[in-house]
Design an enzyme around this catalytic site. Structure first.
Site, PDB file in Angstrom:
ATOM      1  CG  ASP A  23      36.884  33.949  42.935  1.00 34.69           C
ATOM      2  OD1 ASP A  23      37.767  34.548  42.291  1.00 34.69           O
ATOM      3  OD2 ASP A  23      35.810  33.567  42.426  1.00 34.69           O
ATOM      4  CG  ASN A  25      43.037  37.723  45.051  1.00 31.54           C
ATOM      5  OD1 ASN A  25      42.369  37.772  46.071  1.00 31.54           O
ATOM      6  ND2 ASN A  25      44.031  36.864  44.891  1.00 31.54           N
ATOM      7  N   GLY A  26      40.995  40.022  41.775  1.00 29.72           N
ATOM      8  CA  GLY A  26      40.942  40.906  40.607  1.00 29.72           C
ATOM      9  C   GLY A  26      39.911  42.011  40.796  1.00 29.72           C
ATOM     10  NE  ARG A  27      35.129  39.121  41.184  1.00 30.09           N
ATOM     11  CZ  ARG A  27      34.479  38.077  41.667  1.00 30.09           C
ATOM     12  NH1 ARG A  27      33.201  38.183  41.987  1.00 30.09           N
ATOM     13  NH2 ARG A  27      35.085  36.921  41.810  1.00 30.09           N
ATOM     14  CG  HIS A  40      46.625  38.028  42.066  1.00 28.73           C
ATOM     15  ND1 HIS A  40      45.453  37.354  42.286  1.00 28.73           N
ATOM     16  CD2 HIS A  40      46.695  38.204  40.717  1.00 28.73           C
ATOM     17  CE1 HIS A  40      44.838  37.133  41.132  1.00 28.73           C
ATOM     18  NE2 HIS A  40      45.567  37.644  40.166  1.00 28.73           N
ATOM     19  CB  SER A  68      42.258  26.495  38.888  1.00 26.96           C
ATOM     20  OG  SER A  68      42.100  27.314  37.746  1.00 26.96           O
ATOM     21  CD  GLU A  70      40.263  24.189  35.084  1.00 29.52           C
ATOM     22  OE1 GLU A  70      40.421  24.522  36.280  1.00 29.52           O
ATOM     23  OE2 GLU A  70      40.250  22.994  34.722  1.00 29.52           O
ATOM     24  CD1 TRP A  72      47.788  25.888  33.804  1.00 30.51           C
ATOM     25  CD2 TRP A  72      49.548  27.279  33.781  1.00 30.51           C
ATOM     26  NE1 TRP A  72      48.739  25.398  34.690  1.00 30.51           N
ATOM     27  CE2 TRP A  72      49.815  26.232  34.689  1.00 30.51           C
ATOM     28  CE3 TRP A  72      50.516  28.279  33.601  1.00 30.51           C
ATOM     29  CZ2 TRP A  72      51.007  26.153  35.414  1.00 30.51           C
ATOM     30  CZ3 TRP A  72      51.703  28.191  34.318  1.00 30.51           C
ATOM     31  CH2 TRP A  72      51.938  27.141  35.216  1.00 30.51           C
ATOM     32  CG  LEU A 134      47.477  24.462  60.071  1.00 30.56           C
ATOM     33  CD1 LEU A 134      46.097  23.862  59.844  1.00 30.56           C
ATOM     34  CD2 LEU A 134      47.337  25.977  60.244  1.00 30.56           C
TER      35      LEU A 134
HETATM   36  C1  IPE Z   1      39.125  29.516  41.127  1.00 29.09           C
HETATM   37  O1  IPE Z   1      38.871  30.853  40.903  1.00 29.09           O
HETATM   38  C2  IPE Z   1      40.602  29.278  41.221  1.00 29.09           C
HETATM   39  C3  IPE Z   1      41.302  29.880  42.368  1.00 29.09           C
HETATM   40  C4  IPE Z   1      40.759  30.534  43.347  1.00 29.09           C
HETATM   41  C5  IPE Z   1      42.716  29.668  42.374  1.00 29.09           C
HETATM   42  P1  IPE Z   1      38.580  31.437  39.441  1.00 29.09           P
HETATM   43  O2  IPE Z   1      38.307  32.878  39.635  1.00 29.09           O
HETATM   44  O3  IPE Z   1      39.673  31.086  38.513  1.00 29.09           O
HETATM   45  O4  IPE Z   1      37.266  30.656  39.032  1.00 29.09           O
HETATM   46  P2  IPE Z   1      36.201  30.899  37.872  1.00 29.09           P
HETATM   47  O5  IPE Z   1      36.910  30.703  36.583  1.00 29.09           O
HETATM   48  O6  IPE Z   1      35.676  32.285  38.018  1.00 29.09           O
HETATM   49  O7  IPE Z   1      35.123  29.889  38.102  1.00 29.09           O
HETATM   50  C1  IPE Z   2      41.372  34.525  42.810  1.00 30.28           C
HETATM   51  O1  IPE Z   2      41.030  35.826  42.484  1.00 30.28           O
HETATM   52  C2  IPE Z   2      42.864  34.278  42.735  1.00 30.28           C
HETATM   53  C3  IPE Z   2      43.304  33.408  41.630  1.00 30.28           C
HETATM   54  C4  IPE Z   2      42.543  32.787  40.771  1.00 30.28           C
HETATM   55  C5  IPE Z   2      44.736  33.205  41.511  1.00 30.28           C
HETATM   56  P1  IPE Z   2      40.659  36.213  40.984  1.00 30.28           P
HETATM   57  O2  IPE Z   2      41.904  36.634  40.291  1.00 30.28           O
HETATM   58  O3  IPE Z   2      39.907  35.104  40.341  1.00 30.28           O
HETATM   59  O4  IPE Z   2      39.710  37.469  41.208  1.00 30.28           O
HETATM   60  P2  IPE Z   2      38.418  37.845  40.374  1.00 30.28           P
HETATM   61  O5  IPE Z   2      37.506  36.657  40.379  1.00 30.28           O
HETATM   62  O6  IPE Z   2      38.875  38.199  38.989  1.00 30.28           O
HETATM   63  O7  IPE Z   2      37.850  39.012  41.110  1.00 30.28           O
HETATM   64 MG    MG Z   3      37.941  34.680  40.201  1.00 31.39          MG
END
Ligand code: IPE
Ligand code: IPE
Ligand code: MG
Length: 243
Positions: A23, A25-27, A40, A68, A70, A72, A134
């Site tokens: 988790d 990547n976006g931030r 990503h 996940s 979710e 989508w 692995l």
């Molecule tokens: C969980 O991360 C899914 C993946 C890492 C693929 P999210 O970033 O989607 O989770 P929430 O919605 O913040 O809980």
């Molecule tokens: C996790 O990083 C990767 C996926 C869910 C595919 P995020 O995309 O959720 O990154 P944040 O949480 O927005 O920083």
């Molecule tokens: Mg996230």
């Protein structure tokens, strides 16, 4: 990934199955004023590094939460970009993984993906089927609740006990999760594995996924090695069983 994987120093306790919610990547991208997809793409490098480190220390099962059920709900542009990234990463990485004797599996409801992606997933699994160093599970369109429901559907009319459920889970071959890691400071499960984490050690780190390197992974493994896994017993019982 380097073509040869060398063994590193032995750890005090090696988890059999490590599951990672990658988790942040976006931030990570936002901090750099870049689009989320840039994060990503960087995240793929961290996946590569972590697989390499896991192979070196002798972990047998490694599961990544890549998309996940979710996810989508995200903007269409991001979802489409992620699908393209999955496809290009598969093409690039699978031959290297095969060369390194690493098996790849995809866990989740795959039917929602494009025909092209489904075919690429299938051929990646086939190409690495006999690799034994692995097993890496990529959980895509995966949800812990989906997994429990699909297991229950398989078991309709049969004896419903824990062993039967263990065997019917989509991740049955990798077994229960010993170490669960989530990056980016969030301390939640987000519908990743539910059944399999009943007795996992939970490790949360503020490091954003694209920054997660070998040292961060080894830190998590060293922390895991300090845990006393009691499974309901007392510390004294465990001590006397050792002697
Ligand atoms: C969980 O991360 C899914 C993946 C890492 C693929 P999210 O970033 O989607 O989770 P929430 O919605 O913040 O809980
Ligand atoms: C996790 O990083 C990767 C996926 C869910 C595919 P995020 O995309 O959720 O990154 P944040 O949480 O927005 O920083
Ligand atoms: Mg996230």
């Amino acid at each position: 990934m380097s073509s040869e994987i060398k063994q590193s120093e032995p750890l005090a306790a090696i988890p059999r199955h490590v599951a990672i919610v990658m988790d942040g990547n976006g931030r990570w991208a936002k901090k750099r004023n870049m689009p989320r997809l840039y994060g990503h793409r960087k995240g793929v490098e961290a996946v590569r590094t972590t697989i390499e480190a896991a192979a070196k220390v002798g972990i047998k099962n490694l599961s990544f939460f890549a998309f996940s059920s979710e996810n989508w709900k995200r903007p269409q542009e991001e979802v489409e970009g992620l699908m393209k990234l999955f496809l290009s990463s598969l093409k690039l990485e699978i031959p290297k993984l095969k060369k390194n004797n690493i098996r790849v599996k995809f866990i989740g409801d795959l039917e929602r993906f494009s025909q092209q992606l489904q075919e690429s997933i299938k051929s990646s699994e086939e190409m690495t089927r006999n690799c034994s160093l692995l097993t890496v599970n990529f959980c895509v369109n995966y949800g812990g609740r989906w997994d429990i429901i699909q297991a229950a559907q398989k078991l309709v009319g049969q004896n419903l006990d824990e062993e039967a459920f263990d065997k019917a889970m989509a991740l049955a071959e990798s077994g229960n999760v010993d170490l669960f890691i989530r990056t980016s400071g969030e301390q939640r499960i987000s519908n990743f594995m539910l059944w399999q984490i009943a007795y996992s050690e939970l490790y949360f780190t503020p490091v954003l996924w694209p920054d997660f390197g070998e040292k961060d992974f080894i830190d998590a493994l060293n922390w895991y090695a300090t845990r006393e896994r009691r499974f309901g017993k007392t510390s004294e019982q465990l001590e006397s069983a050792k002697s």
